[in-house]
Enzyme design. Structure first.
Site, PDB file in Angstrom:
ATOM      1  N   GLU A   1      37.357  38.140  35.034  1.00  0.00           N
ATOM      2  CA  GLU A   1      36.974  38.803  36.277  1.00  0.00           C
ATOM      3  C   GLU A   1      35.701  39.628  36.110  1.00  0.00           C
ATOM      4  O   GLU A   1      34.846  39.661  37.003  1.00  0.00           O
ATOM      5  CB  GLU A   1      38.113  39.698  36.764  1.00  0.00           C
ATOM      6  CG  GLU A   1      37.947  40.213  38.199  1.00  0.00           C
ATOM      7  CD  GLU A   1      37.069  41.456  38.322  1.00  0.00           C
ATOM      8  OE1 GLU A   1      36.610  41.743  39.433  1.00  0.00           O
ATOM      9  OE2 GLU A   1      36.823  42.132  37.285  1.00  0.00           O
TER      10      GLU A   1
ATOM     11  N   HIS B   1      43.539  41.367  36.817  1.00  0.00           N
ATOM     12  CA  HIS B   1      42.895  40.900  35.582  1.00  0.00           C
ATOM     13  C   HIS B   1      43.145  41.844  34.415  1.00  0.00           C
ATOM     14  O   HIS B   1      43.239  43.063  34.589  1.00  0.00           O
ATOM     15  CB  HIS B   1      41.388  40.674  35.794  1.00  0.00           C
ATOM     16  CG  HIS B   1      40.576  41.900  36.074  1.00  0.00           C
ATOM     17  ND1 HIS B   1      39.930  42.621  35.087  1.00  0.00           N
ATOM     18  CD2 HIS B   1      40.258  42.527  37.235  1.00  0.00           C
ATOM     19  CE1 HIS B   1      39.264  43.619  35.616  1.00  0.00           C
ATOM     20  NE2 HIS B   1      39.444  43.590  36.921  1.00  0.00           N
TER      21      HIS B   1
ATOM     22  N   ASP C   1      43.181  45.071  42.475  1.00  0.00           N
ATOM     23  CA  ASP C   1      42.139  45.561  41.578  1.00  0.00           C
ATOM     24  C   ASP C   1      41.838  47.002  41.946  1.00  0.00           C
ATOM     25  O   ASP C   1      42.112  47.438  43.067  1.00  0.00           O
ATOM     26  CB  ASP C   1      40.889  44.687  41.693  1.00  0.00           C
ATOM     27  CG  ASP C   1      40.041  44.685  40.431  1.00  0.00           C
ATOM     28  OD1 ASP C   1      40.171  45.638  39.636  1.00  0.00           O
ATOM     29  OD2 ASP C   1      39.244  43.747  40.243  1.00  0.00           O
TER      30      ASP C   1
ATOM     31  N   HIS D   1      34.266  52.035  35.584  1.00  0.00           N
ATOM     32  CA  HIS D   1      33.389  51.476  34.550  1.00  0.00           C
ATOM     33  C   HIS D   1      32.789  52.563  33.664  1.00  0.00           C
ATOM     34  O   HIS D   1      31.751  52.353  33.022  1.00  0.00           O
ATOM     35  CB  HIS D   1      32.293  50.593  35.162  1.00  0.00           C
ATOM     36  CG  HIS D   1      32.774  49.233  35.533  1.00  0.00           C
ATOM     37  ND1 HIS D   1      31.948  48.158  35.689  1.00  0.00           N
ATOM     38  CD2 HIS D   1      34.025  48.761  35.773  1.00  0.00           C
ATOM     39  CE1 HIS D   1      32.642  47.088  36.008  1.00  0.00           C
ATOM     40  NE2 HIS D   1      33.922  47.440  36.065  1.00  0.00           N
TER      41      HIS D   1
END
Length: 349
Positions: free
Chosen positions: A221, A70, A241, A321
């Site tokens: 995603e 993604h 991923d 993240h």
């Protein structure tokens, strides 16, 4: 296999992707870049109704192997314009509020303008607010200070900013001589770069995969439904991923993660086993891990009711993240493992 992939090419593609803003829902610019690069390599490309891209690589048989990665990233949207001229945010994707504090950002208006700003708390100075250090960082206390002369909601609206405009975070890309790549949004642009490394190698060396490849470049995603639907001819999906790194996990930033289980449950036993065998056969540094707080495009496809087998691999990324970091060895290893699986005559659909 020895790693035959063009590191310079992969890093060039990665840097271009990282520097292209693409929070979930605002991916039209980056998909056009993916289209352009795909067509330069001579492969077919089309877009889906959801705005994702599909790259098709003809194989030795008409059977189809799905591969996904993604390009959408974490970001935000304008929730409201405050009377002071600052912007209240709503998050796009899951991240900690403190991970974006003091970050430079851009507001993307629907008429094509880009306005710079900085994400701060509503109490940004310890010289003024006694509780500035202790307040919980969440959406209720985060705002954007615009780099424009504004002191009212009307001033902001005059810039073209409206509720629902997208906000992207400065990726702060650095590629180090040690091989480390530091940047936001390595999830999942490092995987996309690995896929392009494989495609460039296939084109350069005239390699034809065992099965036709449908490579899905998805754009939703981070909000959980990137690849909820698959064409019926795809019966096996290899999601690419980022792998996570931390306590109770075995991977490091120079390895490929092979995920045995995430929040959607265990991945396909036979696929996962074969990926482990191929990594060992070809000397690819890898780690097997379990991610209970993680989901992928394969998770979305399985939850969407698709009758498929699915597995998950990707470069291990530290501080996922947040301010992410990986190593070129992990990206090259990921390209090698994807290529090994795509060209493996022992894998039958």
């Amino acid at each position: 296999m020895k790693n035959p992939f063009d590191q310079t090419y992969i890093l060039k593609i990665l840097q271009e992707l990282l520097n292209t803003p693409s929070p979930t829902g605002y991916c039209h610019h980056i998909i056009e870049k993916v289209r352009h690069e795909t067509e330069k390599l001579g492969y077919a490309f089309h877009t889906t109704n959801k705005g994702g891209g599909v790259i098709t690589v003809p194989g030795q048989s008409s059977e189809v192997l799905g591969i996904s990665a993604h390009v959408d990233t974490l970001g935000a949207m304008v929730r409201s314009i405050k009377p002071s001229g600052s912007l209240k945010l709503t998050s796009v994707g899951g991240y900690m509020g403190n991970s974006i504090e003091n970050e430079y950002c851009q507001v993307h208006t629907r008429d094509g303008r880009t306005i710079d700003g900085t994400i701060l708390t509503t109490k940004p100075s310890v010289h003024v607010y006694s509780d500035a250090r202790d307040m919980k960082r969440d959406e209720s206390v985060m705002e954007v200070r615009l780099d424009e002369i504004v002191s009212s909601k009307a001033d902001v609206e005059a810039l073209g900013i409206r509720v629902g405009d997208f906000v992207s975070f400065d990726p702060r890309v650095q590629i180090k001589s040690s091989g480390y790549v530091k940047s936001r949004h390595l999830d999942d642009k490092a995987s996309v770069a690995a896929i392009f490394g494989m495609l460039e190698w296939m084109k350069r060396e005239g390699v034809t995969p065992q099965r036709t490849l449908n490579i899905f470049i998805t754009t939703y995603e981070e909000v959980g439904h990137g690849l909820a639907h698959l064409p019926a001819e795809v019966t096996e999906l290899l999601a690419v991923d980022m792998g996570a790194m931390g306590d109770d996990l075995t991977g490091n930033e120079q390895q490929v993660s092979i995920c045995a289980k995430d929040s959607s449950g265990p991945y396909d036993y036979a696929m996962t086993t074969r990926l482990i065998e191929l990594a060992e056969r070809d000397g690819i540094a890898y780690a097997i891990d379990i991610y209970p707080n993680y989901g992928s495009d394969a998770s979305a496809a399985l939850r969407g009711g698709n009758d498929i087998r699915a597995a998950l691999i990707g470069p291990v990324v530290h501080a996922s993240h947040a301010m992410e970091r990986t190593h070129i060895h992990a990206i090259l290893g990921t390209a090698a493992l994807i290529a090994a699986y795509a060209t493996d005559a022992a894998v039958n659909n």
